[in-house]
Design a protein around this motif. Structure first.
Motif, short mmCIF file in Angstrom:
data_model
loop_
_atom_site.label_atom_id
_atom_site.label_comp_id
_atom_site.label_asym_id
_atom_site.label_seq_id
_atom_site.Cartn_x
_atom_site.Cartn_y
_atom_site.Cartn_z
N ASP A 50 -6.16 -13.81 -0.38
CA ASP A 50 -5.29 -12.70 -0.97
C ASP A 50 -3.82 -12.82 -0.12
N VAL A 51 -3.80 -12.88 1.23
CA VAL A 51 -2.71 -12.94 1.93
C VAL A 51 -1.64 -14.40 1.62
N ALA A 52 -2.45 -15.30 1.36
CA ALA A 52 -1.87 -16.38 0.96
C ALA A 52 -1.18 -16.46 -0.26
N LEU A 69 5.72 -17.20 10.77
CA LEU A 69 5.41 -16.36 11.90
C LEU A 69 4.23 -15.58 11.66
N LEU A 70 2.99 -15.99 12.43
CA LEU A 70 1.68 -15.12 12.34
C LEU A 70 1.46 -14.53 13.41
N ILE A 71 1.43 -13.08 13.26
CA ILE A 71 1.47 -12.12 14.48
C ILE A 71 -0.10 -11.55 14.32
N VAL A 72 -0.70 -11.88 15.31
CA VAL A 72 -2.15 -11.51 15.37
C VAL A 72 -2.40 -10.03 16.11
N PRO A 90 14.92 -15.00 9.87
CA PRO A 90 14.92 -15.94 8.61
C PRO A 90 13.57 -16.66 8.94
N CYS A 91 12.70 -15.94 8.62
CA CYS A 91 11.17 -16.47 9.01
C CYS A 91 10.33 -16.00 7.69
N GLU A 92 9.26 -16.50 7.71
CA GLU A 92 8.29 -16.08 6.85
C GLU A 92 7.10 -15.53 7.71
N ALA A 93 7.17 -14.28 7.78
CA ALA A 93 6.39 -13.50 8.75
C ALA A 93 4.96 -12.81 8.27
N ILE A 94 3.89 -13.04 8.75
CA ILE A 94 2.65 -12.23 8.46
C ILE A 94 2.29 -11.43 9.57
N VAL A 95 2.12 -10.05 9.52
CA VAL A 95 1.63 -9.44 10.58
C VAL A 95 0.22 -8.83 10.14
N MET A 96 -0.80 -9.50 10.94
CA MET A 96 -2.17 -9.19 10.71
C MET A 96 -2.85 -8.40 11.64
N ARG A 97 -3.42 -7.43 11.29
CA ARG A 97 -4.28 -6.42 12.17
C ARG A 97 -5.80 -6.67 11.68
N MET A 98 -6.49 -7.01 12.76
CA MET A 98 -7.79 -7.77 12.53
C MET A 98 -8.90 -6.65 13.16
N HIS A 99 -9.62 -5.96 12.52
CA HIS A 99 -10.72 -5.08 13.04
C HIS A 99 -11.89 -5.69 13.03
N GLY A 100 -12.69 -5.12 14.19
CA GLY A 100 -14.19 -5.38 14.36
C GLY A 100 -14.30 -6.74 14.46
N PRO A 101 -15.44 -7.32 14.11
CA PRO A 101 -15.84 -8.74 14.44
C PRO A 101 -14.74 -9.78 14.16
N LEU A 102 -13.90 -9.43 12.85
CA LEU A 102 -12.94 -10.34 12.60
C LEU A 102 -11.90 -10.71 13.84
N SER A 103 -11.86 -9.68 14.83
CA SER A 103 -10.74 -10.00 15.69
C SER A 103 -11.19 -11.14 16.64
N GLN A 104 -12.48 -11.44 16.86
CA GLN A 104 -13.07 -12.35 17.63
C GLN A 104 -13.22 -13.69 16.91
N VAL A 145 -8.67 -16.62 9.78
CA VAL A 145 -7.75 -16.11 8.60
C VAL A 145 -6.27 -16.83 9.19
N VAL A 146 -6.13 -17.12 10.34
CA VAL A 146 -4.90 -17.91 10.85
C VAL A 146 -4.76 -19.19 10.21
N MET A 147 -5.56 -20.22 10.35
CA MET A 147 -5.42 -21.54 9.96
C MET A 147 -5.29 -21.85 8.42
N PRO A 148 -5.78 -21.22 7.46
CA PRO A 148 -5.52 -21.20 6.22
C PRO A 148 -4.19 -20.75 6.02
N LEU A 149 -3.44 -20.05 6.79
CA LEU A 149 -1.78 -19.70 6.36
C LEU A 149 -0.85 -20.39 7.21
#
Length: 318
Positions: free
Chosen positions: A11-13, A60-63, A87-101, A106-110
């Motif tokens: 959905d993010v992509a 820019l992919l911020i984790v 001047p960038c395409e930025a995605i700020v991603m807040r990862m909760h629980g097991p996803l944070s590990q 999430v990052v690679m497909p983006l």
């Protein structure tokens, strides 16, 4: 700006594609920049990344990792194209629980295709950055030893796990010092016999400066442990460097708290200039100019930590 709550990478992509279409997109992306940030430092990190992206248009992919003890994984994302983060395409991603590990899932497909990947840890980095899932696919990996509880020990860890493409912002902090020292030796008529660095022994930039000088001059510098006053958080804790040459001549560079440096050389008039502290964004922007392995950093890191495998004869100055 698009905000997505409890979403997926797919959905993010899709939302990123839609936002690029509606805003006209960001042409000529130079690289993918993956940045791992502690939530309490998010505002400072975003300010720095805005400065860096102005010089290097990027995706820019911020984790940000949150609620590590949470049982259920969750992803919240914010998409900004050409907005507050430059001047960038930025995605700020807040990862909760097991996803944070498993942030890489999430990052690679983006990642934007066909441009280099740089991963930057503005938190204490993993033990082996080159093998970490967020570092393994990157051409460059940027750490910041000064953020560690024991910065000099952090350099030893970086030396043990060194992979070509690694660098550290503590090294970038001494670019001006290296440039000034190199220019001072333009008029030297003999090799260096001894080197003394006046600095905080706990400052990783001072350790790397000692390693660089040792690798270039073949002399082991002495660090005279002194707490150096600084007018900037990102200015290295170095107050001066002095050299005695084999013919008895001396070279000395001293810096005061205001950043004013005085270069003194036997037989030449004193020269004064200013070394100001640079912002984190300016330091990051400098590092992003180099996507090739940083061989002088490799040699300096190996010399200051005693990791001989990093000090090969093929290491040259940049």
């Amino acid at each position: 700006m698009i905000a997505l709550w409890d979403t997926t990478a797919t959905d993010v992509a899709a939302a990123l594609h839609s936002e690029r279409q509606s805003s006209g997109g960001t042409s000529g992306l130079a690289l993918n920049l993956v940045v791992i940030v502690d939530e309490k430092d998010e505002r400072e990190a975003e300010a720095a990344l805005t400065v860096a992206s102005q010089q290097h248009p990027c995706r820019l992919l911020i984790v940000l990792r949150r609620d590590l003890e949470r049982d259920e994984p969750r992803l919240d994302a914010e998409i900004v194209v050409g907005g507050r983060l430059g001047p960038c395409e930025a995605i700020v991603m807040r990862m909760h629980g097991p996803l944070s590990q498993h942030a890489e899932s999430v990052v690679m497909p983006l990642l934007a295709p066909d441009v280099p990947v740089v991963t930057c840890w503005l938190v204490p980095p993993p033990q082996v950055t080159g093998a970490d899932p967020l570092g393994a696919f990157a051409e460059r990996r940027i750490t910041y030893a000064a953020l560690a509880a024991d910065p000099v020990e952090a350099l030893r860890v970086r030396a043990c796990d060194y992979t070509p493409g690694d660098t550290d912002i503590s090294w970038t902090r001494i670019t001006y010092w290296r440039s000034l020292i190199a220019s001072a030796f333009d008029t030297a008529t003999a090799p260096a016999k001894s080197v003394t660095i006046t600095a905080s022994a706990a400052d990783p930039s001072a350790a790397l400066l000692a390693g660089w000088l040792g690798s270039r001059l073949g002399v082991t510098p002495t660090i005279q442990d002194t707490e150096v006053e600084r007018n900037s958080e990102h200015l290295p804790g170095i107050g001066g460097v002095s050299f005695t040459l084999e013919n008895g001549d001396e070279i000395a560079i001293d810096r005061d708290r205001a950043g004013t440096t005085v270069l003194r050389r036997t037989g030449f008039p004193d020269r004064t200039q200013t070394i100001n502290g640079r912002t984190l964004g300016e330091l990051l922007a400098e590092e992003l100019r180099h996507l090739d392995p940083d061989q002088p950093y490799q040699a300096a890191l190996g010399t200051c930590t005693g990791e001989d495998r990093l000090c090969g004869a093929d290491v040259v100055a940049r």
